[in-house]
Design an enzyme around this catalytic site. Structure first.
Site, PDB file in Angstrom:
ATOM      1  N   SER A 145       0.838  -1.210   0.000  1.00  0.00           N
ATOM      2  CA  SER A 145       0.000   0.000   0.000  1.00  0.00           C
ATOM      3  C   SER A 145       0.866   1.250   0.000  1.00  0.00           C
ATOM      4  CB  SER A 145      -0.894   0.024   1.239  1.00  0.00           C
ATOM      5  OG  SER A 145      -1.634  -1.152   1.298  1.00  0.00           O
ATOM      6  N   ASP A 186       2.614  -6.248  -8.137  1.00  0.00           N
ATOM      7  CA  ASP A 186       1.801  -5.028  -8.093  1.00  0.00           C
ATOM      8  C   ASP A 186       2.641  -3.763  -8.221  1.00  0.00           C
ATOM      9  OD1 ASP A 186      -0.316  -6.702  -7.836  1.00  0.00           O
ATOM     10  OD2 ASP A 186      -1.185  -5.724  -6.082  1.00  0.00           O
ATOM     11  N   ASN A 229      -3.443  -7.193 -11.603  1.00  0.00           N
ATOM     12  CA  ASN A 229      -4.558  -7.283 -10.652  1.00  0.00           C
ATOM     13  C   ASN A 229      -4.304  -6.329  -9.493  1.00  0.00           C
ATOM     14  OD1 ASN A 229      -6.949  -8.121  -9.582  1.00  0.00           O
ATOM     15  ND2 ASN A 229      -6.246 -10.162  -8.975  1.00  0.00           N
ATOM     16  N   SER A 234     -12.196   1.748  -0.003  1.00  0.00           N
ATOM     17  CA  SER A 234     -11.599   3.021   0.417  1.00  0.00           C
ATOM     18  C   SER A 234     -10.616   3.521  -0.633  1.00  0.00           C
ATOM     19  CB  SER A 234     -10.897   2.853   1.759  1.00  0.00           C
ATOM     20  OG  SER A 234      -9.808   1.974   1.612  1.00  0.00           O
ATOM     21  N   GLN A 235     -10.233   2.649  -1.582  1.00  0.00           N
ATOM     22  CA  GLN A 235      -9.285   3.071  -2.625  1.00  0.00           C
ATOM     23  C   GLN A 235      -9.879   4.170  -3.505  1.00  0.00           C
ATOM     24  OE1 GLN A 235      -7.872  -0.340  -4.768  1.00  0.00           O
ATOM     25  NE2 GLN A 235      -6.752  -1.149  -3.014  1.00  0.00           N
ATOM     26  N   ASP A 289      -7.470  -7.031   5.276  1.00  0.00           N
ATOM     27  CA  ASP A 289      -6.537  -7.980   4.657  1.00  0.00           C
ATOM     28  C   ASP A 289      -5.974  -8.956   5.685  1.00  0.00           C
ATOM     29  OD1 ASP A 289      -6.972  -6.897   2.226  1.00  0.00           O
ATOM     30  OD2 ASP A 289      -5.170  -5.651   2.201  1.00  0.00           O
ATOM     31  N   GLU A 308      -9.060  -9.716  -4.633  1.00  0.00           N
ATOM     32  CA  GLU A 308      -8.435 -10.507  -5.693  1.00  0.00           C
ATOM     33  C   GLU A 308      -9.337 -11.661  -6.133  1.00  0.00           C
ATOM     34  OE1 GLU A 308      -6.972  -8.926  -3.431  1.00  0.00           O
ATOM     35  OE2 GLU A 308      -4.924  -8.349  -3.984  1.00  0.00           O
ATOM     36  N   ARG A 351     -13.139 -13.490  -1.375  1.00  0.00           N
ATOM     37  CA  ARG A 351     -12.341 -14.111  -0.309  1.00  0.00           C
ATOM     38  C   ARG A 351     -13.192 -14.834   0.736  1.00  0.00           C
ATOM     39  NH1 ARG A 351      -7.595  -9.492   0.491  1.00  0.00           N
ATOM     40  NH2 ARG A 351      -6.197 -10.410  -1.040  1.00  0.00           N
ATOM     41  N   HIS A 360      -2.749 -13.978  -3.399  1.00  0.00           N
ATOM     42  CA  HIS A 360      -1.559 -14.144  -2.545  1.00  0.00           C
ATOM     43  C   HIS A 360      -1.917 -14.411  -1.096  1.00  0.00           C
ATOM     44  CE1 HIS A 360      -1.728  -9.568  -1.597  1.00  0.00           C
ATOM     45  NE2 HIS A 360      -2.830  -9.927  -2.198  1.00  0.00           N
ATOM     46  N   ARG A 361      -2.947 -13.739  -0.597  1.00  0.00           N
ATOM     47  CA  ARG A 361      -3.251 -13.880   0.831  1.00  0.00           C
ATOM     48  C   ARG A 361      -3.847 -15.249   1.152  1.00  0.00           C
ATOM     49  NH1 ARG A 361      -1.353  -9.601   2.638  1.00  0.00           N
ATOM     50  NH2 ARG A 361      -1.638  -7.613   1.585  1.00  0.00           N
ATOM     51  N   LYS A 405       2.556 -11.284  -5.753  1.00  0.00           N
ATOM     52  CA  LYS A 405       1.838 -10.004  -5.758  1.00  0.00           C
ATOM     53  C   LYS A 405       2.376  -9.069  -4.674  1.00  0.00           C
ATOM     54  CE  LYS A 405      -2.946  -8.337  -5.498  1.00  0.00           C
ATOM     55  NZ  LYS A 405      -3.031  -7.453  -6.653  1.00  0.00           N
ATOM     56  N   GLY A 424      21.867 -44.769  -9.243  1.00  0.00           N
ATOM     57  CA  GLY A 424      22.129 -45.460 -10.500  1.00  0.00           C
ATOM     58  C   GLY A 424      23.576 -45.320 -10.909  1.00  0.00           C
ATOM     59  N   THR A 447      26.982 -44.504 -13.344  1.00  0.00           N
ATOM     60  CA  THR A 447      27.441 -43.246 -13.931  1.00  0.00           C
ATOM     61  C   THR A 447      26.826 -43.010 -15.311  1.00  0.00           C
ATOM     62  OG1 THR A 447      29.424 -41.927 -14.316  1.00  0.00           O
ATOM     63  CG2 THR A 447      29.539 -44.209 -15.025  1.00  0.00           C
ATOM     64  N   GLY A 494      21.615 -37.145 -12.484  1.00  0.00           N
ATOM     65  CA  GLY A 494      21.723 -35.727 -12.152  1.00  0.00           C
ATOM     66  C   GLY A 494      20.693 -34.906 -12.910  1.00  0.00           C
ATOM     67  N   THR A 495      20.554 -35.202 -14.195  1.00  0.00           N
ATOM     68  CA  THR A 495      19.596 -34.471 -15.030  1.00  0.00           C
ATOM     69  C   THR A 495      18.175 -34.696 -14.518  1.00  0.00           C
ATOM     70  OG1 THR A 495      21.077 -34.928 -16.871  1.00  0.00           O
ATOM     71  CG2 THR A 495      18.868 -34.132 -17.423  1.00  0.00           C
TER      72      THR A 495
HETATM   73  N1  LIG Z   1      16.794 -39.976 -20.750  1.00  0.00           N
HETATM   74  C1  LIG Z   1      17.823 -39.432 -21.374  1.00  0.00           C
HETATM   75  N2  LIG Z   1      17.915 -39.483 -22.696  1.00  0.00           N
HETATM   76  C2  LIG Z   1      18.956 -38.954 -23.334  1.00  0.00           C
HETATM   77  N3  LIG Z   1      19.977 -38.318 -22.724  1.00  0.00           N
HETATM   78  C3  LIG Z   1      19.946 -38.224 -21.411  1.00  0.00           C
HETATM   79  C4  LIG Z   1      18.884 -38.781 -20.662  1.00  0.00           C
HETATM   80  N4  LIG Z   1      19.120 -38.531 -19.358  1.00  0.00           N
HETATM   81  C5  LIG Z   1      20.294 -37.848 -19.327  1.00  0.00           C
HETATM   82  N5  LIG Z   1      20.780 -37.673 -20.535  1.00  0.00           N
HETATM   83  C6  LIG Z   1      22.044 -36.999 -20.907  1.00  0.00           C
HETATM   84  O1  LIG Z   1      23.093 -37.866 -20.483  1.00  0.00           O
HETATM   85  C7  LIG Z   1      24.183 -37.115 -20.013  1.00  0.00           C
HETATM   86  C8  LIG Z   1      24.569 -37.619 -18.621  1.00  0.00           C
HETATM   87  O2  LIG Z   1      23.534 -37.313 -17.719  1.00  0.00           O
HETATM   88  P1  LIG Z   1      23.818 -36.942 -16.207  1.00  0.00           P
HETATM   89  O3  LIG Z   1      25.025 -36.082 -16.091  1.00  0.00           O
HETATM   90  O4  LIG Z   1      22.546 -36.451 -15.659  1.00  0.00           O
HETATM   91  O5  LIG Z   1      24.149 -38.385 -15.635  1.00  0.00           O
HETATM   92  P2  LIG Z   1      24.560 -38.826 -14.187  1.00  0.00           P
HETATM   93  O6  LIG Z   1      24.003 -40.177 -13.980  1.00  0.00           O
HETATM   94  O7  LIG Z   1      24.194 -37.803 -13.192  1.00  0.00           O
HETATM   95  O8  LIG Z   1      26.116 -38.895 -14.328  1.00  0.00           O
HETATM   96  P3  LIG Z   1      27.233 -38.940 -13.191  1.00  0.00           P
HETATM   97  O9  LIG Z   1      26.963 -40.116 -12.354  1.00  0.00           O
HETATM   98  O10 LIG Z   1      28.495 -39.077 -13.934  1.00  0.00           O
HETATM   99  O11 LIG Z   1      27.146 -37.649 -12.427  1.00  0.00           O
HETATM  100  C9  LIG Z   1      23.759 -35.657 -20.045  1.00  0.00           C
HETATM  101  O12 LIG Z   1      24.289 -35.048 -21.174  1.00  0.00           O
HETATM  102  C10 LIG Z   1      22.250 -35.719 -20.135  1.00  0.00           C
HETATM  103  O13 LIG Z   1      21.695 -34.625 -20.828  1.00  0.00           O
HETATM  104  N1  LIG Z   2      26.142 -41.499  -3.226  1.00  0.00           N
HETATM  105  C1  LIG Z   2      27.291 -41.650  -3.919  1.00  0.00           C
HETATM  106  C2  LIG Z   2      27.617 -40.787  -4.969  1.00  0.00           C
HETATM  107  C3  LIG Z   2      28.789 -40.957  -5.620  1.00  0.00           C
HETATM  108  N2  LIG Z   2      29.613 -41.932  -5.262  1.00  0.00           N
HETATM  109  C4  LIG Z   2      30.900 -42.114  -5.927  1.00  0.00           C
HETATM  110  C5  LIG Z   2      30.851 -43.110  -7.029  1.00  0.00           C
HETATM  111  C6  LIG Z   2      31.057 -42.341  -8.281  1.00  0.00           C
HETATM  112  O1  LIG Z   2      31.890 -43.072  -9.160  1.00  0.00           O
HETATM  113  C7  LIG Z   2      31.680 -41.042  -7.825  1.00  0.00           C
HETATM  114  C8  LIG Z   2      31.212 -39.846  -8.594  1.00  0.00           C
HETATM  115  O2  LIG Z   2      29.786 -39.817  -8.588  1.00  0.00           O
HETATM  116  P1  LIG Z   2      28.937 -39.184  -9.804  1.00  0.00           P
HETATM  117  O3  LIG Z   2      29.183 -37.724  -9.761  1.00  0.00           O
HETATM  118  O4  LIG Z   2      29.446 -39.805 -11.038  1.00  0.00           O
HETATM  119  O5  LIG Z   2      27.524 -39.516  -9.479  1.00  0.00           O
HETATM  120  O6  LIG Z   2      31.336 -40.883  -6.462  1.00  0.00           O
HETATM  121  C9  LIG Z   2      29.273 -42.783  -4.252  1.00  0.00           C
HETATM  122  O7  LIG Z   2      30.010 -43.696  -3.933  1.00  0.00           O
HETATM  123  N3  LIG Z   2      28.122 -42.605  -3.595  1.00  0.00           N
END
Ligand SMILES: Nc1ncnc2c1ncn2[C@@H]1O[C@H](COP(=O)(O)OP(=O)(O)OP(=O)(O)O)[C@@H](O)[C@H]1O
Ligand SMILES: Nc1ccn([C@H]2C[C@H](O)[C@@H](COP(=O)(O)O)O2)c(=O)n1
Length: 668
Positions: free
Chosen positions: A26, A52, A94, A176-177, A326, A354, A357, A398-399, A431, A458, A460, A465-466
């Site tokens: 306000s 806002d 809004n 009152s606005q 409010d 909004e 309410r 928001h509220r 907001k 899983g 490597t 990570g992705t």
């Molecule tokens: N489902 C998918 N299909 C195609 N490409 C993928 C898929 N998932 C991940 N990727 C690609 O694979 C590559 C490796 O993925 P990411 O780095 O996420 O793997 P990671 O398991 O985390 O590896 P690390 O264990 O080495 O850290 C990246 O370039 C990512 O974009």
């Molecule tokens: N929870 C975890 C994560 C990783 N590690 C070890 C094994 C891998 O070879 C290395 C690097 O990991 P990444 O970045 O490839 O996921 O680290 C593990 O033992 N336990």
């Protein structure tokens, strides 16, 4: 700010610490317009940065005001009463605090100097009444056309011949606005004679008029008043910039944290609120009285409050809330924790905010299991006797989002089984309080076991990570890339020359690593090591040293510390088996070795790093074998893990699958 489709709050149990609140909406929007109408530069400090205020700033920019950032302040160079732009289409979202005062100011300016302005907003803005203000301005001689439905925006302001030979009359019982808007436009009509504004009907939300009058004073306009019935702006009044002006923190936003203290803080660690206190000019500071009546213990200074629980259950209230429309929504949620039914009266204005309410609060409180009675201008909320996991619809209000977060403390009610709570579209808090949930999570506490974890383990390059990053983004959860901890230890060991077989030395190194995580960046002391961590030699070393139990133990607590509100997605090798065995969902992600080698190859090439596919495949298989065969925390699926082979899946399909499994485990 959370931009996710929903935000799940686990059961919350206590709150302690200190919060600093954003500036008052306000005050911010009034100050912006007053600065825009004044001559010269006004440096505005502590301005609220929100949806806002952004629409107001953009409107001023379109009208020709200078807008510059100077450090953390915003400098507005005003028009000094002269239109420099005679035509503009202004979109005001809004924001009632932008629409109403701009309509009045531009209707008067375009009447006096010529011009044509169209003002519109989001669909809900086009349902919020403005007819009483338009009638008052037309009565003055301003030409205003409705571009949609009569009585509602969008509007065209198209000149006219404003005169003030008779008092301006405006209804005070809808918003009152309207009066605020006329008071802010009146100085521009006062060159020849005083401008008298008379209120028809009972004026609602009087404290907001108090804010307007105080800010007009700061900009050189001394309004003479006859109670709440008539206001006179003296002849020859002109806006004068105060130079610098500070916006105090938002008292309505403070209501959530006052309530939080009343519900969940104890006397040994009260909740401290910085930026607003006893000297506030905002009417919603009176929410403190209502919270005290319900049992809160509040200490205050000029610009701070400290709150803790006094009575529990809270004491039920029967209160006329016309003075705190409010903040009163917060009382409706506090009522869930009271010792009897709470009735909030004289809140008819809730119906034209909004969203409607009263209807929204009644519907959503009932979803939780509360008994609610609603009337045209009141709501009665009974305390919770049973509770259900609920997905709270927030109506782009928001509220609604902010006050319902307080329902996550229902586990503190004797006899209630705590349930998670889902806030739909949490982004709506932008907001007025974009970082509301981050601020809440900084002071609220949950039992560790209640904070949800989703693990993705899983081999490597399987895409963990992705996948983890995408899932964390969709859920608004924290992210733990546990591999980065092993990689950082490996990098530090390589650089310090610690032998790859020196288990004790490596463990000591791991325990003392000065590591800091930021989104997409990892820092080792003052150095950004994000790229170094992805080096193949670092990955290979990480795989070797991660077999040592002492290294794993040294990194264990750091991983557990990532389990913070509102939740965590963790990826690695042993997230589901060892570190978070109680995770809500465990995913074990695989892909064929060839697929993974191919992905890693492409990943390296795209970064400009040369790589050989056959060598990568060999290294990857060796690393898999080492990670799987070590005696401590080997790479293997948890017994209750969902297996996902993504060899033939896109990233999007993998994310969708994991989110579907997640949804199946949630009670919503
Ligand atoms: N489902 C998918 N299909 C195609 N490409 C993928 C898929 N998932 C991940 N990727 C690609 O694979 C590559 C490796 O993925 P990411 O780095 O996420 O793997 P990671 O398991 O985390 O590896 P690390 O264990 O080495 O850290 C990246 O370039 C990512 O974009
Ligand atoms: N929870 C975890 C994560 C990783 N590690 C070890 C094994 C891998 O070879 C290395 C690097 O990991 P990444 O970045 O490839 O996921 O680290 C593990 O033992 N336990």
């Amino acid at each position: 700010m959370y931009t996710t489709a929903f935000l799940d709050l686990p059961p919350l149990r206590s709150a302690a610490g200190s919060v600093r609140l954003p500036g008052s909406k306000s005050i911010s929007n009034r100050v912006l317009l007053l600065a825009g109408l004044s001559a010269g530069r006004t440096r505005v400090h502590d301005l609220l940065d929100s949806d806002d205020t952004r629409v107001m700033i953009e409107a001023l920019r379109q009208l020709g005001c200078g807008i510059e950032h100077e450090g953390r302040a915003l400098v507005v160079t005003g028009l000094g009463g002269r239109l420099v732009t005679r035509q503009a289409q202004l979109f005001l979202g809004n924001a009632g605090t932008a629409m109403r005062p701009l309509v009045a100011a531009l209707a008067v300016l375009s009447g006096l100097q010529g011009g044509r302005f169209e003002l519109s907003g989001v669909p809900r803005m086009h349902e919020r009444p403005i007819g009483d203000l338009v009638d008052a301005l037309r009565g003055l001689g301003c030409q205003i056309d409705y571009l949609g439905q009569d009585g509602y925006p969008p509007l065209r302001l198209a000149g006219g011949t404003p005169r003030v030979d008779a008092p301006i009359r405006v209804r005070g019982d809808v918003s009152s606005q309207f009066l605020t808007a006329l008071l802010m436009a009146a100085p521009m009509l006062s060159s020849q004679s005083p401008v008298r504004i008379e209120v028809v009907g009972e004026l609602i939300s009087k404290p907001y008029i108090e804010i307007t009058l105080r800010l007009l004073e700061r900009f050189g306009i001394h309004v003479q008043r006859d109670g709440w019935q008539a206001f006179t702006v003296p002849a020859g009044s002109a806006y004068r910039s105060p130079g610098d002006i500070h916006v105090e923190a938002d008292a309505s936003s403070a209501s959530y944290f006052v309530a939080l203290g009343a519900i969940a803080s104890d006397a040994t660690a009260p909740l401290r609120i910085e930026g607003v206190g006893a000297d506030s000019i905002q009417g919603d500071i009176r929410f403190v009285d209502a919270a005290q009546a319900m049992g809160a213990v509040v200490r205050s200074g000029p610009n701070w409050l400290e709150v803790h629980r006094g009575a529990w259950p809270l004491r039920a209230l029967d209160l006329d809330c016309n003075h705190i429309p409010d903040a009163a929504m917060t009382l409706a949620v506090m009522a869930l924790y009271a010792d009897g039914p709470t009735t909030l009266r004289n809140i008819a204005s809730w119906r034209v905010k909004e969203t409607d309410r009263i209807a929204a609060m009644a519907t959503e409180l009932r979803k939780l299991g509360a008994e609610v009675v609603e009337g045209a201008d009141f709501i009665t909320v009974h305390p919770l006797r049973e509770v259900r996991a609920a997905a709270i619809h927030t109506y782009d209000d928001h509220r609604v989002a902010m006050c319902f977060s307080l329902a996550a403390f229902h586990g503190l009610v004797a006899g209630l089984e705590p349930q998670p709570l889902r806030i739909l579209d949490p982004r709506c808090v932008a907001k007025t309080f974009p970082d509301y949930f981050e601020t809440l999570f900084a002071v609220a506490r949950a039992a560790t076991a209640d904070i949800p974890v989703l693990t993705i383990d899983g081999p490597t390059a399987s895409g963990k990570g992705t996948l983890a990053a995408e899932v964390a983004r969709a859920l608004g959860y924290h992210l733990l890339d546990s591999g980065a901890l092993y990689r950082a230890t490996a990098l530090a060991a390589l650089e310090a020359g610690v032998d790859a077989d020196d288990e004790a030395g490596l463990a000591a190194l791991a325990a003392g690593l000065p590591l800091r995580f930021e989104p997409d960046h990892v820092w080792l002391a003052a150095r950004d090591v994000s790229d170094d961590l992805r080096r193949e030699d670092v990955g290979a070393m990480a795989s070797r040293i991660s077999a040592f139990p002492a290294v794993r133990e040294a990194l264990r607590q750091r991983q557990l510390d990532f389990r913070r509100l509102p939740g965590l997605v963790a990826d690695g090798r042993d997230m589901g088996t060892v570190i978070f065995p109680d995770a809500t969902l465990k995913v074990f992600l695989t892909a064929s070795a060839e697929t993974r080698a191919d992905r890693r190859h492409k990943q390296l090439i795209s970064k400009g790093i040369s790589a050989n596919l056959a060598t990568l495949l060999q290294d990857l298989q060796a690393r898999d074998a080492r990670d799987r065969s070590r005696s401590t925390a080997p790479l293997k699926p948890a017994e209750d893990a969902q297996l996902l082979d993504n060899s033939a899946l896109t990233i999007e399909a993998s994310v969708a699958q994991v989110l579907e499994w997640w949804a199946q485990r949630r009670p919503f």
